[in-house]
Design an enzyme around this catalytic site. Structure first.
Site, short mmCIF file in Angstrom:
data_model
loop_
_atom_site.label_atom_id
_atom_site.label_comp_id
_atom_site.label_asym_id
_atom_site.label_seq_id
_atom_site.Cartn_x
_atom_site.Cartn_y
_atom_site.Cartn_z
N ARG A 24 7.50 1.74 -8.42
CA ARG A 24 6.33 2.35 -8.42
C ARG A 24 5.90 2.69 -7.01
O ARG A 24 6.57 2.42 -5.78
CB ARG A 24 5.06 1.60 -8.94
N ASN A 28 3.93 -11.68 -2.31
CA ASN A 28 4.07 -10.37 -1.56
C ASN A 28 5.24 -10.25 -0.65
O ASN A 28 5.18 -10.65 0.46
CB ASN A 28 2.83 -10.08 -0.94
N ASP A 37 6.15 -8.52 -5.43
CA ASP A 37 6.44 -7.21 -5.05
C ASP A 37 7.16 -7.24 -3.75
O ASP A 37 7.20 -8.00 -2.89
CB ASP A 37 4.95 -6.64 -4.45
N ASP A 85 2.65 2.62 -4.61
CA ASP A 85 1.05 2.55 -4.34
C ASP A 85 0.62 3.39 -3.36
O ASP A 85 0.92 3.48 -2.37
CB ASP A 85 1.01 1.04 -4.09
#
Length: 141
Positions: free
Chosen positions: A97, A52, A129, A99
């Site tokens: 994307r 992450n 990500d 979230d």
């Protein structure tokens, strides 16, 4: 028994057919709206790596990733992964994307994300990500 491990992440299983990398990632993203840790964990290889980026170090292994996700989801009802564009090539899937994190207190926070997945044998072997940490600092408020 054939000794096959069928992943919920693959969605519908067709005998003799491995899901495409796109299908694996698409199904994985769908699972987060009503998260079940066991279902999400089936999407990863045993030795998967999650990163992450930038705030946390790598998390290695399916069980460690499951534990990391459990801590992350503790304050959430779920996350809607809204994929805008997705491409794949040779087992690597990349997408843009948003979230939408749904906190248990009713607050929703939208975070734009760039996700990179490497797929091996129908499962996620690596997941990274990338996002702007200034946005996520609002989540802690």
């Amino acid at each position: 028994m054939l000794g096959l491990e069928i992943s919920v992440c693959a969605g519908a299983f067709h005998e003799g057919m491995m899901p495409s990398p796109d299908e694996v990632v698409t199904r994985f993203c769908e699972l987060w709206s009503k998260p079940d840790l066991d279902e999400i964990a089936t999407c990863f290889t045993e030795d998967a790596v999650y990163r992450n980026i930038p705030p946390t170090p790598s998390v290695e292994g399916r069980e460690a990733i499951r534990e990391f996700i459990a801590e992350f989801l503790a304050t959430l009802d779920g996350i809607d992964f809204i994929v805008h564009r997705q491409i794949s090539d040779h087992g690597v899937v990349m997408h843009e994307r948003t979230d939408v994190l749904r906190r248990k207190d009713g607050v929703e926070i939208s975070v734009p994300i760039m996700g990179v997945f490497e797929i091996a044998d129908g499962k996620i072997a690596t997941w990274r990500d990338y996002f702007d940490t200034a946005i996520t600092s609002a989540f802690s408020s």
